[in-house]
Design an enzyme around this catalytic site. Structure first.
Site, PDB file in Angstrom:
ATOM      1  CD  GLN A 161      -2.704   5.167   4.594  1.00 31.49           C
ATOM      2  OE1 GLN A 161      -3.759   5.088   3.994  1.00 31.49           O
ATOM      3  NE2 GLN A 161      -2.442   6.173   5.435  1.00 31.49           N
TER       4      GLN A 161
ATOM      5  CG  ASP B  94      -4.000  -2.199   8.491  1.00 29.26           C
ATOM      6  OD1 ASP B  94      -5.130  -1.682   8.553  1.00 29.26           O
ATOM      7  OD2 ASP B  94      -3.534  -2.692   7.444  1.00 29.26           O
TER       8      ASP B  94
ATOM      9  NE  ARG C  67      -3.592   7.345   0.611  1.00 30.84           N
ATOM     10  CZ  ARG C  67      -4.419   6.299   0.452  1.00 30.84           C
ATOM     11  NH1 ARG C  67      -4.939   5.702   1.508  1.00 30.84           N
ATOM     12  NH2 ARG C  67      -4.691   5.817  -0.752  1.00 30.84           N
TER      13      ARG C  67
ATOM     14  CG  HIS D 179      -2.106   0.885   1.127  1.00 26.56           C
ATOM     15  ND1 HIS D 179      -2.399   1.631   0.005  1.00 26.56           N
ATOM     16  CD2 HIS D 179      -3.081   1.172   2.029  1.00 26.56           C
ATOM     17  CE1 HIS D 179      -3.496   2.331   0.223  1.00 26.56           C
ATOM     18  NE2 HIS D 179      -3.931   2.068   1.435  1.00 26.56           N
TER      19      HIS D 179
END
Ligand code: CP
Ligand code: NVA
Length: 308
Positions: A138, A223, A291, A135
């Site tokens: 991120q 996470d 982001r 990812h």
């Protein structure tokens, strides 16, 4: 369809160099400042971004879509269910066709192999908006957020508590490239895979006990216990991860000025206690907002190269 930059994809964190990241972080700060001042910044007029989602999203969808419009461009949104991708059109054919019509493609999908195949047949840059393995957008936002709050991340310790998943792999790649260390603690059976991340052992240390991973850390991050695509394992994971909930004791074990991050969406009472994610050390809302800003800098860079 003209690119002033050689074709460059962003499929994993290690696709860019430390010097390119230094540029991107500086550029992001400028782009964010302009956004806050309601100052127009539209270097991508007439450019189109195709966004392909094979998994759900809130942040990635909104940040790429809003970001592209703010840069002066436009977007096309596709999902597996409403395109021929869900009806077995080969990924190679989809890549050839879509990349003749747009300037940039962002894909969120399952296996990394799928995005690699798409990129191989694409005429335009492809960005990884999350795969099972990585990812990168991120972590780009997370590191920019760290820099905003605390300065350079070089030499710092990031504690990873939880699943050895796409986020963990990407943190490892970032650590190797930008010179910090990840202290990892996962339940057994859910370990990180350094070979997959393609990193050397000097950029991470593994701890059985999550408290030990957090000891002296500059940043504590976690996470969800069950990532998208792994829902069938949910019950087994809830049992295995019970001791990997970031709580106030773990934050106390970290440095007094340690930050807490979570890529979101979060499950309070599972991977993190509410008092941590909603507490004073948490920077999750800045992290989510960033982001937008980092991806604007990334899209601009992939299409136009480094700008003054
Ligand atoms: N962090 C993140 O990628 O969020 P979304 O799944 O909402 O896009
Ligand atoms: N690891 C999570 C991240 C969600 C943004 C997942 O892949 O579902």
């Amino acid at each position: 369809m003209q690119m002033t930059q050689a074709l460059k994809h962003y499929l994993k964190f290690s696709d860019l160099t430390a010097a390119e990241y230094a540029y991107l972080f500086e550029r992001t700060a400028l782009i964010k400042q302009k956004f806050k001042a309601y100052e127009k910044h539209q270097p991508l007029v007439d450019r189109t971004l195709a966004m392909i989602f094979e998994k759900a999203s809130t942040r990635t969808r909104v940040s790429f879509e809003a970001g592209m419009y703010q840069l002066g461009g436009s977007v096309v949104h596709l999902t597996t269910g409403d395109s021929q991708l869900g009806r077995a059109e080969p990924i190679e054919d989809s890549a050839r066709v879509i990349s003749r019509m747009v300037d940039l493609v962002m894909i969120r999908t399952y296996g990394q192999d799928k995005i690699e195949r798409f990129a191989k047949y694409s005429r335009v840059p492809v960005i990884n908006g999350l795969t099972n393995e990585y990812h990168p957008c991120q972590i780009l936002a997370d590191i920019f957020t760290y820099i905003e709050h605390r300065g350079s991340i070089a030499g710092k310790v990031v504690a990873w508590v939880g699943d050895g998943n796409n986020m963990a792999n990407t943190w490892l790649q970032a650590a190797e490239l930008l010179g910090f260390t990840v202290h990892v603690s996962t339940p057994s059976g859910y370990e990180i895979d350094p070979a997959l991340a393609g990193v050397h052992s000097s950029c991470y240390k593994v701890f059985k006990d999550p408290m030990q991973a957090c000891a002296g850390a500059d940043l504590v991050t976690t996470d969800v216990w069950t990532s998208m695509g792994y829902e069938a394992e949910n019950e087994a994971r809830k049992k295995a991860f019970a001791d990997w909930c970031v709580d106030a004791d773990m934050m106390r074990a970290a440095k007094p000025d340690a930050l807490f991050m979570h890529c979101l969406p979060a499950h309070r009472g599972e991977e993190v206690e509410a008092e941590v994610i909603d507490g004073p050390q948490s920077v999750v809302w800045d992290e989510a907002e960033n982001r937008l800003h980092v991806q604007k800098a990334l899209m601009e860079y992939l299409l136009l190269g480094a700008l003054k």
